[in-house]
Design an enzyme around this catalytic site. Structure first.
Site, short mmCIF file in Angstrom:
data_model
loop_
_atom_site.label_atom_id
_atom_site.label_comp_id
_atom_site.label_asym_id
_atom_site.label_seq_id
_atom_site.Cartn_x
_atom_site.Cartn_y
_atom_site.Cartn_z
N SER A 226 0.86 -1.20 0.00
CA SER A 226 0.00 0.00 0.00
C SER A 226 0.88 1.23 0.00
CB SER A 226 -0.87 0.02 1.25
OG SER A 226 -0.08 0.32 2.39
N ASP A 227 0.35 2.33 -0.51
CA ASP A 227 1.03 3.58 -0.22
C ASP A 227 0.89 3.79 1.29
OD1 ASP A 227 2.37 5.96 -0.26
OD2 ASP A 227 1.21 6.85 -1.88
N TRP A 228 1.72 4.66 1.83
CA TRP A 228 1.81 4.79 3.29
C TRP A 228 0.51 5.34 3.89
CZ3 TRP A 228 5.33 2.33 1.21
CH2 TRP A 228 6.50 1.93 1.83
#
Ligand code: BGC
Length: 755
Positions: A226-228
């Site tokens: 995932s993106d952060w």
């Protein structure tokens, strides 16, 4: 690692725990099974790795900032991107990193997106090719990449909640296409999903995106992270194919995974797939780690300079004012000459071990006078700075103004709301032009700006955000050691309101409609005949090139055949130089609305004065295709296409025609509600239905087809074009024309076409 054995021994809790980060940058270990914790770091144009003793992501080690994607894309040079990637890969090995996050290949939909400097282009072909090259370079050193941000993260405004509302054709042709190429050709170890939603569904739990398209259609074998902070519903994420949540969730989401399996809401087999891919990534790291690799920062600084010199775009050069004559009296004006802006804010920000300014590097070439001209930090006496600069420029033969966008104008996290440069800089350029007719502007910006000064100055150099050695590269180009050879990877419009996304950016509330469809960038300006300030693909050189002899391997191709196009390019000037030869494809009379032309090939070649080279392009059927929503696939309609070869999208030098057929027959599915127009478009339809057109009483003079004149037949056909076939019963007294007889004709038509 024996992954099969480990999979058998892991408990449910351990499996769930592996699916999220240990902290900001590490995956979790399972010590009893020798599963290591591996580290990932930003990316993409250098390392932003945390210092050992800090978990503050803003405290990173000293590193080398290479040119950002905005600049790199202007090189149109796959080999150059691979070279940079290799250098970054070496750095990662030295720093014991498993994956360096990036590259980003989101499309530049609007010049306002704060993160455009991290992306390549408005064109999916160019963006995909360069992302693939970046990935290949890094991974050739045994280190992984994370292709991001998948997908439709084209703005920063509300990036964590906004839904990009995009139709399927646009999604496939424009927004997914660069990812598709990068995945298929670059084979990244990992892909990072974006924060936003696409047509209502978060990317982090979008099964269609992460599994159906990415893995099943494109054959992606790696891990999706995932993106952060992009995770909404972790359990849905597992089901969709989101393997690793980053950063950590402090165990909270891991517990939800366990509960879902225990409650029978999540099949453990789904979880196993994710865990296996996480283990495979860790294993790949172990297999390839070479921590003894040397990281030679000085060498990489020099490389960053060389790379940027290949990226700088010469936008204008009246009277051949450039290259500069070092015997002339030259003034460097503007704070960016002393403190260049060379990178953008946010997660890609690098703690550069050294920065070379133009003011420092110019000593290799000439002595120059310098005036600050404007301040970046404010608080200075702007009037005084302006006066000093005017005095300095007055005394010089040539004034070179270093200008552009200050840090706070563009960054990850927010978008611009206009395309203007700071007033103080515009005033400075105006005033300098008043006292010195030989003025050149050197721009430092991550995305296009309006240039009210474009007609007043003699030269404009676009450096984009060119990395920590930008000052050296600028001087190399200004003084002609390097011949400029970059071209614009995006259109510079005259003004913001010309841009196709203008009415729908950044959207309303949590929805942004991509209403311009496939007409992004030059695809729009071309179609609407809106003259840009500088077109896509534009860039000048200190030499000139002549194009001749465009030859195609076939005048007609079908199915899976490849078309080869060959062209000769000659350096007709007096210095060596590189030319970026661009190939565009245009369908002459498309049945669906299509851009006037689309980039489908580019090659960069080096030519000595007088030298000529043949450039070859290979085009497969995809180069001619659009995405057909009805058929859920790529389709090249039969017809005439033009192959255009040129020096920019606005400077096509040669054209040749080719006829293409997709080779696949479309299955006919006509009904009583099909229109005459659609039916008559097929030769079989024309054969079966033209008699019927002639009996229709729609105002054409005669009703007997045998005696009906060509003109009236055509008129009847035009009037019936949009009439559903069933409607004709109301326009003829003929008792034989009724629903039953019409249905028989339709059946015959479908049978004839489908065989
Ligand atoms: C950015 C990513 C980046 C990550 C880690 C996120 O905010 O969108 O591009 O890789 O942070 O720093």
């Amino acid at each position: 690692m024996n992954i099969d054995r480990i999979m058998e021994e892991l408990t449910l809790e351990e499996k769930a725990s592996l699916c999220s980060g240990l902290d900001f940058w590490h995956t979790k270990p399972v010590e009893r099974l020798d599963i290591p914790s591996v580290m990932v770091s930003d990316g993409p144009h250098g390392l932003r790795k945390n210092t050992e003793d800090s978990d503050n992501p803003n405290e990173s080690i000293k590193a080398v900032c290479f040119p950002t994607a905005s600049a790199l894309a202007s090189s149109f040079d796959r080999t150059l991107l691979e070279t940079m990637g290799k250098a970054i890969g070496e750095e990662c090995q030295h720093e014991r990193l498993a994956v360096v996050l990036g590259p980003g290949c989101n499309i530049k939909r609007s010049p306002l997106c704060g993160r455009n400097f991290e992306y390549f282009s408005e064109d999916p072909y160019l963006a995909g090719q360069l992302a693939a090259a970046h990935i290949k370079g890094v991974q050739s050193r045994g280190v992984g990449t994370s292709l991001k941000h998948f997908a439709c993260n084209n703005q920063e405004c509300r990036r964590m909640s906004v839904s990009a509302e995009v139709d399927e054709r646009t999604l496939r042709e424009i927004y997914l296409a660069p990812f598709e190429t990068a995945v298929k050709e670059g084979k990244p170890w990992t892909v990072m999903c974006s924060y936003n939603r696409i047509n209502g569904v978060y990317s982090s739990q979008n099964k269609r995106l992460l599994t159906d398209i990415l893995r099943d259609e494109w054959g992606f074998k790696g891990l999706v992270m995932s993106d952060w902070g992009a995770v909404d519903d972790r359990v849905e994420g597992i089901k969709a194919g989101l393997d690793l949540e980053m950063p950590t969730s402090y165990g909270k989401n891991d517990r939800l995974i366990v509960q879902a399996v225990e409650a029978g809401e999540l099949d453990e087999a789904e979880l196993d797939k994710c865990v296996r891919r996480i283990l495979e990534m860790a294993d790949r790291y172990l297999e390839n780690a070479e921590p003894e690799t040397v990281w030679d920062m000085d060498r990489h600084h020099q490389l960053a300079r060389k790379i940027e010199a290949e990226c700088i775009v010469l936008l204008k050069n009246e009277d051949n004012l450039l290259p500069l004559d070092s015997k002339k009296k030259i003034a460097f004006i503007g704070k960016f000459a002393e403190t260049p802006r060379y990178q953008g804010g946010g997660s890609s920000h690098i703690n550069s071990f050294r920065v070379t300014s133009a003011l420092e590097a110019v000593s290799e070439y000439a002595e120059v006078d310098y005036a600050e001209g404007y301040s970046i930090s404010g608080g200075a006496d702007e009037a005084k700075l302006l006066n000093e600069a005017v005095t300095c420029a007055e005394k010089a033969d040539i004034a070179v103004i270093f200008a552009g966008l200050p840090d706070e104008y563009e960054s990850e996290g927010y978008d611009r709301n206009h395309m203007r440069m700071p007033e103080s800089q515009l005033r400075l350029i105006d005033e300098i032009c008043r006292v010195n007719r030989n003025t050149v502007v050197v721009l430092h910006n991550g995305s296009p700006v309006e240039m009210p000064f474009a007609d007043k100055v003699k030269g404009v150099l676009e450096t984009y955000l060119g990395g920590q050695a930008v000052g050296g590269a600028v001087c190399d180009v200004l003084f002609g050691k390097a011949n400029p050879c970059g071209k614009l990877p995006e259109t510079f419009p005259v003004k913001l309101s010309d841009n196709p996304s203008y009415l729908n950016f950044p959207g309303e509330g949590d929805k942004v409609k991509y209403s311009e469809g496939v007409f992004v960038g030059y695809r729009y300006y071309d179609y609407k005949e809106i003259a840009p300030l500088f077109p896509f693909g534009h860039g000048l050189s200190y030499t000139t090139f002549e194009y001749s002899g465009l030859k195609l391997s076939h005048s007609e191709i079908s199915g899976d055949k490849t078309l080869t196009a060959e062209v000769t390019v000659k350096n007709t000037g007096s210095v060596s130089g590189k030319e970026i030869v661009q190939l565009y494809v245009s369908e002459k009379r498309p049945q669906v609305i299509r851009p006037v032309k689309e980039l489908k090939g580019f090659e960069k070649i080096l030519l000595k004065p007088g030298e000529e080279k043949k450039v070859l392009f290979r085009l497969d059927s995809r180069a001619f295709s659009y995405y057909c929503e009805e058929q859920n696939g790529w389709r090249a309609d039969y017809g005439e296409y033009e192959i255009m070869v040129g020096s920019s999208s606005g400077d096509i030098r040669l054209r040749e025609s080719v006829y293409v057929s997709s080779g696949e027959k479309v299955r006919a599915d006509f009904t009583l509600n099909s229109t005459f127009g659609d039916i008559m478009a097929a030769p079989e339809g024309r054969k079966i239905f033209s008699g019927l057109v002639a009996v229709a009483n729609v105002g054409a003079d005669e009703s007997d087809p045998a005696i009906m004149g060509e003109g009236s037949l055509q008129m009847a056909e035009s009037m019936l074009k949009d009439l559903p076939v069933r409607g004709i019963v109301s326009f003829t007294e003929n008792p034989d024309v009724n629903r039953e007889s019409l249905q028989l004709m339709i059946d015959r038509l479908n049978n004839e076409i489908n065989g």
